[in-house]
Design a protein around this motif. Structure first.
Motif, PDB file in Angstrom:
ATOM      1  N   LEU A  36       0.827  -1.306   0.239  1.00 49.12           N
ATOM      2  CA  LEU A  36       0.227  -0.014   0.195  1.00 49.12           C
ATOM      3  C   LEU A  36       1.275   0.963  -0.179  1.00 49.12           C
ATOM      4  O   LEU A  36       0.441   2.715  -0.682  1.00 49.12           O
ATOM      5  N   THR A  37       1.611   0.781   0.719  1.00 52.04           N
ATOM      6  CA  THR A  37       2.821   2.308   0.611  1.00 52.04           C
ATOM      7  C   THR A  37       3.548   2.749  -0.405  1.00 52.04           C
ATOM      8  O   THR A  37       3.930   4.156  -0.885  1.00 52.04           O
ATOM      9  N   HIS A  38       3.587   1.632  -1.276  1.00 49.99           N
ATOM     10  CA  HIS A  38       4.303   1.814  -2.644  1.00 49.99           C
ATOM     11  C   HIS A  38       3.163   2.175  -3.643  1.00 49.99           C
ATOM     12  O   HIS A  38       3.911   1.520  -5.035  1.00 49.99           O
ATOM     13  N   ALA A  39       1.475   2.169  -3.360  1.00 49.03           N
ATOM     14  CA  ALA A  39       1.322   2.236  -4.507  1.00 49.03           C
ATOM     15  C   ALA A  39       0.643   3.110  -4.900  1.00 49.03           C
ATOM     16  O   ALA A  39       1.412   4.356  -4.637  1.00 49.03           O
ATOM     17  N   PRO A  40       0.746   3.515  -6.890  1.00 43.93           N
ATOM     18  CA  PRO A  40       0.866   3.775  -7.755  1.00 43.93           C
ATOM     19  C   PRO A  40      -0.052   5.317  -6.735  1.00 43.93           C
ATOM     20  O   PRO A  40      -1.674   5.303  -6.818  1.00 43.93           O
ATOM     21  N   ALA A  76      -1.761   8.057  -8.901  1.00 46.71           N
ATOM     22  CA  ALA A  76      -3.282   8.176  -9.397  1.00 46.71           C
ATOM     23  C   ALA A  76      -4.259   6.769  -8.830  1.00 46.71           C
ATOM     24  O   ALA A  76      -5.555   7.483  -9.159  1.00 46.71           O
ATOM     25  N   TYR A  77      -4.099   5.681  -8.668  1.00 48.81           N
ATOM     26  CA  TYR A  77      -4.683   5.761  -8.495  1.00 48.81           C
ATOM     27  C   TYR A  77      -5.262   4.782  -7.317  1.00 48.81           C
ATOM     28  O   TYR A  77      -6.361   4.296  -7.059  1.00 48.81           O
ATOM     29  N   VAL A  78      -4.486   5.121  -6.234  1.00 49.89           N
ATOM     30  CA  VAL A  78      -4.995   5.862  -4.579  1.00 49.89           C
ATOM     31  C   VAL A  78      -6.174   6.731  -4.859  1.00 49.89           C
ATOM     32  O   VAL A  78      -7.027   6.008  -3.857  1.00 49.89           O
ATOM     33  N   ILE A  79      -5.603   7.943  -5.798  1.00 50.83           N
ATOM     34  CA  ILE A  79      -6.836   8.396  -5.575  1.00 50.83           C
ATOM     35  C   ILE A  79      -7.998   8.343  -6.441  1.00 50.83           C
ATOM     36  O   ILE A  79      -8.743   8.688  -5.857  1.00 50.83           O
ATOM     37  N   ARG A  80      -8.172   7.603  -6.854  1.00 50.24           N
ATOM     38  CA  ARG A  80      -9.685   6.851  -7.571  1.00 50.24           C
ATOM     39  C   ARG A  80      -9.878   5.577  -7.042  1.00 50.24           C
ATOM     40  O   ARG A  80     -10.710   5.073  -7.561  1.00 50.24           O
ATOM     41  N   THR A  81      -9.685   5.148  -6.339  1.00 50.20           N
ATOM     42  CA  THR A  81      -9.661   3.784  -5.517  1.00 50.20           C
ATOM     43  C   THR A  81     -10.364   3.396  -4.278  1.00 50.20           C
ATOM     44  O   THR A  81      -9.301   4.399  -2.903  1.00 50.20           O
ATOM     45  N   PRO A  82     -11.630   3.609  -3.619  1.00 56.03           N
ATOM     46  CA  PRO A  82     -12.243   3.730  -2.478  1.00 56.03           C
ATOM     47  C   PRO A  82     -10.676   2.520  -1.524  1.00 56.03           C
ATOM     48  O   PRO A  82      -9.779   1.973  -1.518  1.00 56.03           O
ATOM     49  N   SER A  83     -11.056   3.500   0.429  1.00 53.26           N
ATOM     50  CA  SER A  83      -9.926   2.451   0.982  1.00 53.26           C
ATOM     51  C   SER A  83      -9.954   1.166   1.182  1.00 53.26           C
ATOM     52  O   SER A  83      -8.990  -0.019   1.436  1.00 53.26           O
ATOM     53  N   ALA A  84     -11.686   0.275   1.176  1.00 50.99           N
ATOM     54  CA  ALA A  84     -11.673  -0.944   1.312  1.00 50.99           C
ATOM     55  C   ALA A  84     -11.195  -1.558   0.528  1.00 50.99           C
ATOM     56  O   ALA A  84     -10.323  -2.495   0.256  1.00 50.99           O
ATOM     57  N   ASP A  87       7.906  -3.413  -9.010  1.00 52.31           N
ATOM     58  CA  ASP A  87       8.701  -4.809  -9.052  1.00 52.31           C
ATOM     59  C   ASP A  87       7.875  -5.506  -9.928  1.00 52.31           C
ATOM     60  O   ASP A  87       7.889  -6.371 -10.392  1.00 52.31           O
ATOM     61  N   GLY A  88       6.811  -4.689 -10.811  1.00 51.48           N
ATOM     62  CA  GLY A  88       6.383  -5.501 -12.418  1.00 51.48           C
ATOM     63  C   GLY A  88       5.124  -6.338 -11.386  1.00 51.48           C
ATOM     64  O   GLY A  88       4.373  -7.038 -12.169  1.00 51.48           O
ATOM     65  N   SER A  89       4.883  -5.459 -10.013  1.00 54.11           N
ATOM     66  CA  SER A  89       3.365  -6.483  -9.367  1.00 54.11           C
ATOM     67  C   SER A  89       2.078  -5.653 -10.319  1.00 54.11           C
ATOM     68  O   SER A  89       2.230  -4.360 -10.645  1.00 54.11           O
ATOM     69  N   VAL A  90       1.138  -6.624 -10.601  1.00 58.16           N
ATOM     70  CA  VAL A  90      -0.043  -5.527 -11.500  1.00 58.16           C
ATOM     71  C   VAL A  90      -1.011  -6.598 -10.434  1.00 58.16           C
ATOM     72  O   VAL A  90      -1.385  -7.764 -10.824  1.00 58.16           O
ATOM     73  N   LEU A  91      -2.117  -5.188 -10.576  1.00 60.23           N
ATOM     74  CA  LEU A  91      -3.649  -5.624  -9.711  1.00 60.23           C
ATOM     75  C   LEU A  91      -4.596  -5.112 -11.052  1.00 60.23           C
ATOM     76  O   LEU A  91      -4.068  -4.199 -11.728  1.00 60.23           O
ATOM     77  N   ASP A  92      -5.557  -5.302 -11.942  1.00 53.86           N
ATOM     78  CA  ASP A  92      -6.346  -5.529 -12.310  1.00 53.86           C
ATOM     79  C   ASP A  92      -7.860  -6.014 -12.443  1.00 53.86           C
ATOM     80  O   ASP A  92      -7.717  -6.895 -10.862  1.00 53.86           O
ATOM     81  N   ALA A  93      -8.562  -4.909 -11.653  1.00 51.98           N
ATOM     82  CA  ALA A  93     -10.003  -5.137 -10.764  1.00 51.98           C
ATOM     83  C   ALA A  93     -10.551  -5.142 -11.528  1.00 51.98           C
ATOM     84  O   ALA A  93     -11.044  -3.746 -12.910  1.00 51.98           O
ATOM     85  N   THR A 122     -10.156  -1.480 -13.054  1.00 52.62           N
ATOM     86  CA  THR A 122      -9.531   0.080 -12.849  1.00 52.62           C
ATOM     87  C   THR A 122      -7.966  -0.955 -12.661  1.00 52.62           C
ATOM     88  O   THR A 122      -7.804  -2.424 -12.570  1.00 52.62           O
ATOM     89  N   LEU A 123      -6.444  -0.523 -13.364  1.00 54.27           N
ATOM     90  CA  LEU A 123      -5.102  -1.552 -13.113  1.00 54.27           C
ATOM     91  C   LEU A 123      -4.282  -0.157 -12.887  1.00 54.27           C
ATOM     92  O   LEU A 123      -3.928   1.173 -12.555  1.00 54.27           O
ATOM     93  N   ALA A 124      -3.375  -0.783 -12.189  1.00 52.75           N
ATOM     94  CA  ALA A 124      -1.928  -0.269 -11.338  1.00 52.75           C
ATOM     95  C   ALA A 124      -1.105  -1.422 -11.738  1.00 52.75           C
ATOM     96  O   ALA A 124      -1.067  -2.755 -11.441  1.00 52.75           O
ATOM     97  N   THR A 125      -0.019  -0.397 -12.002  1.00 57.18           N
ATOM     98  CA  THR A 125       1.609  -2.023 -11.912  1.00 57.18           C
ATOM     99  C   THR A 125       2.332  -0.955 -10.607  1.00 57.18           C
ATOM    100  O   THR A 125       2.901  -0.011 -10.569  1.00 57.18           O
ATOM    101  N   TRP A 126       2.684  -1.796 -10.104  1.00 56.08           N
ATOM    102  CA  TRP A 126       4.253  -1.775  -9.002  1.00 56.08           C
ATOM    103  C   TRP A 126       5.210  -1.887  -9.534  1.00 56.08           C
ATOM    104  O   TRP A 126       5.884  -2.081 -10.537  1.00 56.08           O
TER     105      TRP A 126
END
Length: 266
Positions: free
Chosen positions: A42-46, A48-56, A122-128, A116-120
């Protein structure tokens, strides 16, 4: 130069954006007590992704990414109170991954309402994906189908009414690509497949649909991480107009592409 460019964007570095990011991360971190790996993610989350994603959702995604998924895709399905589901997919970045996932969703009869898609780093990707459909998707079926789809052919029919705009000044790191088209089944898959066939990597994405008009916004680069030029835009438009079939070559990460050969998955 990149730092100076970023500071010029209020939506990324302005006071309101900084405050919102801090609040979202604090709220999500409170849901991750006892999970230091997820808190680090979470600390290193992009931003723009944090801005548009609810906390839960941030907390849910961080848990899915801890530890980093390497060998196999990690999938979670969360039911929504108003119907439909969130399908979250965590994995390492692969060429054509978004196209492979959306091909599976389309074949399963699931309609993507939001994504929503985000890339860290280290190459980890989250696609929701927020999806609707007649049957609830199952984790095991989705995981197996995504692995098969990534190794197989990526096929998408034409989207002749798609409008593509590229803006390389809107982000200090990526080219922002906006695609507008009439809503239809498999639209996100068609766009993602054309990106993969054009050698375009999707770093983040935001998908929305209103009144039968879909506006998808992607932050993209070429395979080397550089911003896109007009030649890429022309290639994307051509593939959307004609449809595409792309298959991974036996050696290497590139795709073998055949334009005009696509038909929607059934």
């Amino acid at each position: 130069d990149l730092i100076q460019a970023a500071l010029e964007h209020d939506e990324l570095a302005g006071h309101e954006a900084r405050h919102l990011v801090e609040v979202r991360k604090l709220e999500a971190a409170a849901l991750l007590l006892g999970a230091p790996g997820a808190q680090e993610r979470l600390t290193h989350a992009p931003r723009a992704y944090v801005i548009r994603t609810p906390s839960a959702a941030l907390a849910r995604h961080a848990r899915l990414l801890d530890p980093p998924p390497v060998r196999d895709a990690r999938v979670a399905v969360t039911a929504l109170p108003d119907g439909g589901w969130w399908v979250d997919v965590a994995w390492q970045d692969h060429p054509g991954l978004l196209a492979a996932i959306t091909q599976v969703l389309t074949a399963a009869g699931l309609s993507v309402q939001d994504a929503t898609l985000a890339t860290w780093a280290d190459g980890s990707v989250l696609d929701a994906f927020r999806v609707t459909g007649h049957e609830e998707p199952t984790v095991e079926a989705l995981r197996a189908a995504i692995a098969t789809s990534l190794d197989g052919a990526l096929i998408a029919g034409p989207v002749p009414d798609a409008e593509v705009e590229l803006d390389s000044a809107a982000s200090p790191w990526h080219t922002v690509c906006e695609v507008r088209a009439t809503d239809r089944p498999g639209l996100l898959h068609a766009i993602a497949t054309c990106f993969a066939a054009a050698g375009v990597d999707v770093r983040s994405a935001q998908v929305s649909a209103h009144d039968d008009l879909v506006i998808d916004r992607f932050e993209v680069t070429d395979a080397d991480g550089a911003k896109l030029g007009e030649a890429h835009a022309d290639r994307i438009r051509e593939l959307l107009r004609l449809g595409v079939s792309a298959k991974r070559r036996r050696l290497g990460r590139r795709l073998s592409v055949k334009a005009g050969a696509g038909s929607p998955p059934s």
